[in-house]
Design an enzyme around this catalytic site. Structure first.
Site, short mmCIF file in Angstrom:
data_model
loop_
_atom_site.label_atom_id
_atom_site.label_comp_id
_atom_site.label_asym_id
_atom_site.label_seq_id
_atom_site.Cartn_x
_atom_site.Cartn_y
_atom_site.Cartn_z
N SER A 276 42.30 40.39 34.76
CA SER A 276 41.92 39.02 34.40
C SER A 276 40.42 38.89 34.18
O SER A 276 39.97 38.32 33.17
CB SER A 276 42.40 38.03 35.47
OG SER A 276 41.96 38.41 36.76
N HIS A 306 49.77 42.37 38.21
CA HIS A 306 48.42 41.89 38.52
C HIS A 306 48.48 40.64 39.39
O HIS A 306 48.21 40.70 40.58
CB HIS A 306 47.64 41.63 37.23
CG HIS A 306 46.23 41.16 37.45
ND1 HIS A 306 45.50 41.47 38.59
CD2 HIS A 306 45.38 40.42 36.68
CE1 HIS A 306 44.29 40.94 38.51
NE2 HIS A 306 44.20 40.28 37.35
N HIS A 351 45.81 49.33 48.09
CA HIS A 351 44.84 48.77 47.17
C HIS A 351 44.16 49.91 46.43
O HIS A 351 43.94 50.98 47.00
CB HIS A 351 43.81 47.92 47.91
CG HIS A 351 42.98 47.05 47.02
ND1 HIS A 351 41.90 47.53 46.33
CD2 HIS A 351 43.10 45.74 46.68
CE1 HIS A 351 41.37 46.55 45.62
NE2 HIS A 351 42.08 45.45 45.81
N ARG A 360 40.22 39.55 53.14
CA ARG A 360 40.84 38.30 52.69
C ARG A 360 42.16 38.08 53.44
O ARG A 360 42.51 36.94 53.76
CB ARG A 360 41.07 38.33 51.18
CG ARG A 360 39.76 38.47 50.38
CD ARG A 360 40.04 38.65 48.90
NE ARG A 360 40.83 39.84 48.63
CZ ARG A 360 41.34 40.16 47.44
NH1 ARG A 360 41.15 39.35 46.40
NH2 ARG A 360 42.04 41.27 47.27
N ASP A 406 47.52 39.62 49.13
CA ASP A 406 48.83 39.10 48.73
C ASP A 406 49.87 39.20 49.84
O ASP A 406 50.91 38.54 49.78
CB ASP A 406 49.34 39.85 47.50
CG ASP A 406 48.42 39.66 46.30
OD1 ASP A 406 48.13 38.50 45.97
OD2 ASP A 406 47.98 40.67 45.71
#
Length: 474
Positions: A276, A306, A351, A360, A406
């Site tokens: 993105s 994504h 990751h 996060r 996520d």
């Protein structure tokens, strides 16, 4: 070389550096502007940073920072050092750094609400940080808030467009189309050929501020049109960016609004190489305006590998609950994960860059420990956090067995009754606009050229490698 900077040397650096970082154990910060006007503060930083970039390129323009391999070319250029991004850097051990600030530092240092009981910082403050490199004051945050509130009225043609879309059109397709249709407002496109190149950033700044002011109303109308009863978006000048967004979605609970502030900050920027962010930069490098560029980024974010990862995590949790109930034992969770690994992966873990737990994820976990500790699905997220990493480590093949952002976000949205999974990526897109808009302004400020890497056919690569097994020429 001495590891300490003299007072004079340090003061000189603080006046000339525009990027916060750590060098020789000293925390270096850019000169903070006294202006509460973001555009004026950016102008100060741009002048300093342009000089630094020109000097650096002149001295080290031919210095190599890496070499591409055949594996890089066929592997999607993963990890290949070839892009510039001033707004953030992804550290393998510390996670994302926003202008040099780690996630814990960012959440601690940015201004927070003082009157509504909120504990999470304002995304407006993060945008100031991404644009200037400096932690903003309360007054500087209020400047950004007021600017977005003044610019936030949604054009009539955008409302008409969205309300005439089929309700089952994917929310990301709606967002992409609406952003493209905002192009009619672009000052950058209208005045592109009438100003000097070194002033293009000012036109881009105006467009980006307009886009960020409008994107929450666009996203909120997509939500109510697609899943609820449409609410005509209104901007209350007394509310912050996130509050207006949530109110236009029909959400007024302070705790949910506070989580949304956290969500917007955590998902805002992640270097320049993800699909993105890179799409926005790539399209912008052709001097397309920010509306068309952000639309391209939204299209990339809509890709299932994504921006849809938190949906996959939630589906995984649902399957686990369906098989073992809402309070599975650790053994049942482990067995379920082992079965999943036989045919695929465990979503939300691993990751491409990080080698530790995503900070996060940790920030969201700390929020839930205070507000959602009794939610059964949140407890399952924590069970997975306890069980999955050792399980993946035992395979001996996984570089990073730890959870990413996520792994937690979908369960939190579900707990707060935002259950429409197809909408989750729209929230991600609104957040990602903060980072990409800050960087596209800077890309024009630094006069970065059109992006045009070289490509090869397989036959040409075979010819170049030759019988010796090494490339003879490029």
């Amino acid at each position: 070389m001495s590891l300490k900077l003299s007072r004079c040397a340090r003061e000189l650096f603080l006046k000339t550096s525009s990027i916060k970082g750590r060098q020789h154990g000293v925390h270096l910060v850019p000169h903070r502007s006294s202006s509460c006007n973001l555009k004026e503060a950016m102008a100060e930083q741009i002048k300093i940073h342009r000089e630094k970039v020109i000097k650096f390129r002149k001295e080290h323009g031919k210095t190599k920072v890496g070499e591409a391999t055949i594996g890089n070319i066929y592997g999607g250029m993963r990890g290949l050092p070839a892009l510039l991004c001033e707004t953030s850097y992804l550290d393998p051990n510390e996670g994302i750094r926003f202008r040099g600030h780690t996630i814990p530092e960012t959440l601690c240092e940015l201004p927070k609400p003082e009157c509504d009981g909120g504990e999470q910082p304002y995304p407006e403050g993060l945008f100031w940080l991404l644009c200037t490199g400096c932690i903003p004051t309360k007054e500087q945050v209020e400047f950004v808030r007021d600017e977005w509130n003044c610019r936030g009225k949604l054009p009539k043609h955008i409302k008409t467009l969205l309300l005439n879309f089929p309700k089952n059109l994917h929310p990301m397709a709606q967002l992409s189309a609406a952003l493209s249709a905002m192009n009619i407002k672009s000052q950058f496109s209208k005045k592109l050929n009438t100003v000097k190149k070194d002033k293009l950033w000012e036109l881009m700044y105006e467009d980006c501020m307009d886009l960020l002011a409008a994107i929450t109303s666009i996203a909120a109308l997509i939500y109510t049109h697609s899943f609820k009863t449409p609410i005509d978006p209104k901007i209350d000048e007394n509310l912050c960016w996130t509050e207006n967004f949530c109110h236009n979605m029909g959400i007024c609970e302070p705790e949910i609004i506070d989580f949304m502030r956290l969500y917007m900050i955590l998902h805002s920027d992640h270097e320049g190489g993800n699909v993105s962010a890179h799409a926005v930069h790539l399209v912008g490098s052709a001097l397309s305006d920010c509306y068309l560029s952000m639309s391209a980024g939204i299209n990339g974010l809509a890709g299932p590998i994504h921006g849809l990862a938190n949906q996959e995590v939630w589906r995984f949790i649902q399957e686990l609950v369906k098989k073992h109930g809402k309070t599975p034992t650790d053994d049942q969770v482990k067995s379920f994960c082992q079965d999943a690994l036989k045919t695929g992966v465990i979503p939300g873990y691993g990751h491409a860059v990080l080698r530790k737990t995503d900070p996060r994820f940790t920030a969201q976990k700390e929020f839930c420990e205070k507000h959602l500790k009794d939610d059964p699905n949140i407890k399952i997220v924590w069970q997975l956090f306890k069980i999955v990493p050792p399980l993946l480590e035992s395979l001996g093949k996984v570089q990073n067995p730890w959870p990413n952002v996520d792994a937690h976000s979908g369960a939190i949205l579900q707990a707060y009754c935002i259950t429409e999974m197809n909408y989750y990526t729209v929230l991600f897109g609104v957040s990602r606009a903060l980072g990409t808009m800050a960087w596209i302004i800077w890309a024009r400020a630094l006069l970065l050229p059109i992006e045009r890497p070289k490509s090869y056919t397989t036959d040409k690569l075979i010819q170049m490698v030759g019988s010796s097994g090494t490339c003879k020429k490029k």
